[in-house]
Motif scaffolding. Structure first.
Motif, PDB file in Angstrom:
ATOM      1  N   SER A 147      65.672  -2.899  29.249  1.00 33.08           N
ATOM      2  CA  SER A 147      66.182  -4.230  28.894  1.00 33.08           C
ATOM      3  C   SER A 147      65.450  -5.339  29.656  1.00 33.08           C
ATOM      4  O   SER A 147      65.273  -6.430  29.130  1.00 33.08           O
ATOM      5  CB  SER A 147      67.689  -4.313  29.114  1.00 33.08           C
ATOM      6  OG  SER A 147      68.009  -4.225  30.472  1.00 33.08           O
ATOM      7  N   MET A 148      64.995  -5.053  30.861  1.00 34.09           N
ATOM      8  CA  MET A 148      64.286  -6.083  31.641  1.00 34.09           C
ATOM      9  C   MET A 148      62.858  -6.297  31.165  1.00 34.09           C
ATOM     10  O   MET A 148      62.324  -7.396  31.316  1.00 34.09           O
ATOM     11  CB  MET A 148      64.274  -5.704  33.132  1.00 34.09           C
ATOM     12  CG  MET A 148      65.651  -5.752  33.769  1.00 34.09           C
ATOM     13  SD  MET A 148      65.789  -5.294  35.515  1.00 34.09           S
ATOM     14  CE  MET A 148      64.329  -4.484  35.969  1.00 34.09           C
ATOM     15  N   THR A 149      62.231  -5.263  30.610  1.00 35.36           N
ATOM     16  CA  THR A 149      60.818  -5.363  30.258  1.00 35.36           C
ATOM     17  C   THR A 149      60.551  -5.438  28.763  1.00 35.36           C
ATOM     18  O   THR A 149      59.480  -5.872  28.346  1.00 35.36           O
ATOM     19  CB  THR A 149      60.041  -4.144  30.804  1.00 35.36           C
ATOM     20  OG1 THR A 149      60.543  -2.951  30.192  1.00 35.36           O
ATOM     21  CG2 THR A 149      60.145  -4.061  32.315  1.00 35.36           C
ATOM     22  N   GLY A 150      61.485  -4.958  27.955  1.00 38.60           N
ATOM     23  CA  GLY A 150      61.243  -4.899  26.524  1.00 38.60           C
ATOM     24  C   GLY A 150      60.420  -3.689  26.112  1.00 38.60           C
ATOM     25  O   GLY A 150      60.004  -3.576  24.961  1.00 38.60           O
ATOM     26  N   VAL A 151      60.182  -2.783  27.032  1.00 38.81           N
ATOM     27  CA  VAL A 151      59.466  -1.540  26.740  1.00 38.81           C
ATOM     28  C   VAL A 151      60.513  -0.463  26.481  1.00 38.81           C
ATOM     29  O   VAL A 151      61.439  -0.300  27.273  1.00 38.81           O
ATOM     30  CB  VAL A 151      58.538  -1.142  27.913  1.00 38.81           C
ATOM     31  CG1 VAL A 151      57.866   0.199  27.652  1.00 38.81           C
ATOM     32  CG2 VAL A 151      57.504  -2.225  28.176  1.00 38.81           C
ATOM     33  N   SER A 152      60.370   0.263  25.401  1.00 42.35           N
ATOM     34  CA  SER A 152      61.389   1.251  25.021  1.00 42.35           C
ATOM     35  C   SER A 152      61.433   2.411  26.004  1.00 42.35           C
ATOM     36  O   SER A 152      60.447   2.725  26.682  1.00 42.35           O
ATOM     37  CB  SER A 152      61.105   1.786  23.624  1.00 42.35           C
ATOM     38  OG  SER A 152      59.952   2.620  23.643  1.00 42.35           O
ATOM     39  N   ALA A 153      62.583   3.064  26.043  1.00 40.08           N
ATOM     40  CA  ALA A 153      62.740   4.247  26.893  1.00 40.08           C
ATOM     41  C   ALA A 153      61.763   5.335  26.460  1.00 40.08           C
ATOM     42  O   ALA A 153      61.194   6.044  27.300  1.00 40.08           O
ATOM     43  CB  ALA A 153      64.180   4.751  26.831  1.00 40.08           C
ATOM     44  N   ARG A 154      61.557   5.452  25.171  1.00 39.14           N
ATOM     45  CA  ARG A 154      60.603   6.444  24.660  1.00 39.14           C
ATOM     46  C   ARG A 154      59.200   6.169  25.194  1.00 39.14           C
ATOM     47  O   ARG A 154      58.489   7.086  25.604  1.00 39.14           O
ATOM     48  CB  ARG A 154      60.621   6.406  23.132  1.00 39.14           C
ATOM     49  CG  ARG A 154      59.693   7.393  22.499  1.00 39.14           C
ATOM     50  CD  ARG A 154      59.838   7.354  20.985  1.00 39.14           C
ATOM     51  NE  ARG A 154      58.900   8.290  20.403  1.00 39.14           N
ATOM     52  CZ  ARG A 154      58.255   8.070  19.280  1.00 39.14           C
ATOM     53  NH1 ARG A 154      58.467   6.959  18.601  1.00 39.14           N
ATOM     54  NH2 ARG A 154      57.429   8.960  18.805  1.00 39.14           N
ATOM     55  N   GLN A 155      58.803   4.893  25.185  1.00 38.08           N
ATOM     56  CA  GLN A 155      57.479   4.518  25.679  1.00 38.08           C
ATOM     57  C   GLN A 155      57.382   4.781  27.185  1.00 38.08           C
ATOM     58  O   GLN A 155      56.372   5.292  27.672  1.00 38.08           O
ATOM     59  CB  GLN A 155      57.202   3.038  25.385  1.00 38.08           C
ATOM     60  CG  GLN A 155      55.773   2.630  25.670  1.00 38.08           C
ATOM     61  CD  GLN A 155      54.791   3.239  24.681  1.00 38.08           C
ATOM     62  OE1 GLN A 155      55.005   3.214  23.478  1.00 38.08           O
ATOM     63  NE2 GLN A 155      53.718   3.799  25.186  1.00 38.08           N
ATOM     64  N   LEU A 156      58.428   4.456  27.923  1.00 32.73           N
ATOM     65  CA  LEU A 156      58.433   4.709  29.367  1.00 32.73           C
ATOM     66  C   LEU A 156      58.281   6.198  29.658  1.00 32.73           C
ATOM     67  O   LEU A 156      57.529   6.594  30.559  1.00 32.73           O
ATOM     68  CB  LEU A 156      59.708   4.164  30.009  1.00 32.73           C
ATOM     69  CG  LEU A 156      59.852   2.643  30.028  1.00 32.73           C
ATOM     70  CD1 LEU A 156      61.242   2.249  30.503  1.00 32.73           C
ATOM     71  CD2 LEU A 156      58.779   2.005  30.885  1.00 32.73           C
ATOM     72  N   ARG A 157      58.987   7.021  28.901  1.00 36.04           N
ATOM     73  CA  ARG A 157      58.875   8.478  29.091  1.00 36.04           C
ATOM     74  C   ARG A 157      57.455   8.963  28.782  1.00 36.04           C
ATOM     75  O   ARG A 157      56.919   9.821  29.463  1.00 36.04           O
ATOM     76  CB  ARG A 157      59.890   9.213  28.213  1.00 36.04           C
ATOM     77  CG  ARG A 157      61.313   9.093  28.714  1.00 36.04           C
ATOM     78  CD  ARG A 157      62.261   9.973  27.874  1.00 36.04           C
ATOM     79  NE  ARG A 157      63.619   9.522  28.045  1.00 36.04           N
ATOM     80  CZ  ARG A 157      64.296   8.760  27.192  1.00 36.04           C
ATOM     81  NH1 ARG A 157      63.747   8.374  26.056  1.00 36.04           N
ATOM     82  NH2 ARG A 157      65.533   8.399  27.449  1.00 36.04           N
ATOM     83  N   TYR A 158      56.852   8.387  27.739  1.00 36.69           N
ATOM     84  CA  TYR A 158      55.474   8.743  27.392  1.00 36.69           C
ATOM     85  C   TYR A 158      54.531   8.352  28.524  1.00 36.69           C
ATOM     86  O   TYR A 158      53.685   9.154  28.934  1.00 36.69           O
ATOM     87  CB  TYR A 158      55.057   8.060  26.081  1.00 36.69           C
ATOM     88  CG  TYR A 158      53.600   8.276  25.740  1.00 36.69           C
ATOM     89  CD1 TYR A 158      53.163   9.497  25.238  1.00 36.69           C
ATOM     90  CD2 TYR A 158      52.669   7.259  25.938  1.00 36.69           C
ATOM     91  CE1 TYR A 158      51.834   9.706  24.933  1.00 36.69           C
ATOM     92  CE2 TYR A 158      51.333   7.459  25.632  1.00 36.69           C
ATOM     93  CZ  TYR A 158      50.916   8.679  25.141  1.00 36.69           C
ATOM     94  OH  TYR A 158      49.587   8.888  24.850  1.00 36.69           O
ATOM     95  N   TRP A 159      54.661   7.123  29.027  1.00 33.87           N
ATOM     96  CA  TRP A 159      53.801   6.676  30.137  1.00 33.87           C
ATOM     97  C   TRP A 159      53.980   7.586  31.350  1.00 33.87           C
ATOM     98  O   TRP A 159      53.033   7.893  32.048  1.00 33.87           O
ATOM     99  CB  TRP A 159      54.104   5.239  30.508  1.00 33.87           C
ATOM    100  CG  TRP A 159      53.702   4.229  29.475  1.00 33.87           C
ATOM    101  CD1 TRP A 159      53.027   4.465  28.301  1.00 33.87           C
ATOM    102  CD2 TRP A 159      53.957   2.839  29.507  1.00 33.87           C
ATOM    103  NE1 TRP A 159      52.847   3.294  27.614  1.00 33.87           N
ATOM    104  CE2 TRP A 159      53.404   2.277  28.328  1.00 33.87           C
ATOM    105  CE3 TRP A 159      54.601   2.003  30.400  1.00 33.87           C
ATOM    106  CZ2 TRP A 159      53.469   0.917  28.044  1.00 33.87           C
ATOM    107  CZ3 TRP A 159      54.665   0.642  30.119  1.00 33.87           C
ATOM    108  CH2 TRP A 159      54.111   0.108  28.950  1.00 33.87           C
TER     109      TRP A 159
END
Length: 157
Positions: free
Chosen positions: A28-40
């Motif tokens: 919510s703070m960054t606008g990056v999805s949880a899925r994308q964070l997990r991928y990174w």
């Protein structure tokens, strides 16, 4: 003049290790999805804090929050993920250096004639003068003031 806060009192607030975020908060703070964070994370671009016990949800350090924000900025401006990460890693070196310099220089927060200022330490090699900084609201800029070191009282609030 009196010290409102000394360096040792400011350490906790400036210690970024104290700031941790769950994956939903980071999303919510960054606008990056949880899925994308997990991928990174799977690619080694970012890392979560390893926790033991029943707490299995991902938690990230403040440093990771900054990295995610910077990567997102580069992605939003047209960079590939690879080039965004490369740029961020280069920039983070400068941010780390800047943080170390600022924290090393900051000796405390003082009040001088009703104005709150940062005590940036000795201005000269022999310790005769101190450098203070404050924000001038009228001019919307940082201003500096030199004072004699003997004017730096030990008075705390």
């Amino acid at each position: 003049m009196k010290y409102l806060y000394r360096k040792e009192h400011l350490k906790a607030g400036f210690n970024s290790e104290n700031y941790q975020f769950r994956i939903g908060e980071l999303t919510s703070m960054t606008g990056v999805s949880a899925r994308q964070l997990r991928y990174w994370e799977s690619k080694g671009i970012i890392e979560s804090i390893h926790r033991s016990g029943e707490q299995e949800g991902r938690v990230y350090k403040f440093k990771t929050f900054i990295k995610v924000m910077m990567i997102k900025y580069y992605l939003d401006t047209g960079y590939t993920l690879k080039s965004a990460v490369k740029n961020v890693e280069e920039k983070q070196k400068y941010l780390t250096l800047t943080r170390h310099i600022i924290f090393s220089a900051l000796n405390g927060i003082v009040e001088v004639d009703g104005t709150v200022m940062l005590d940036l330490g000795n201005f000269d090699d022999d310790g005769q003068q101190r450098l203070l900084a404050y924000f001038d609201d009228d001019q919307q800029k940082v201003r500096y003031q030199l004072i004699d070191s003997d004017q730096m009282g030990d008075e705390d609030e």
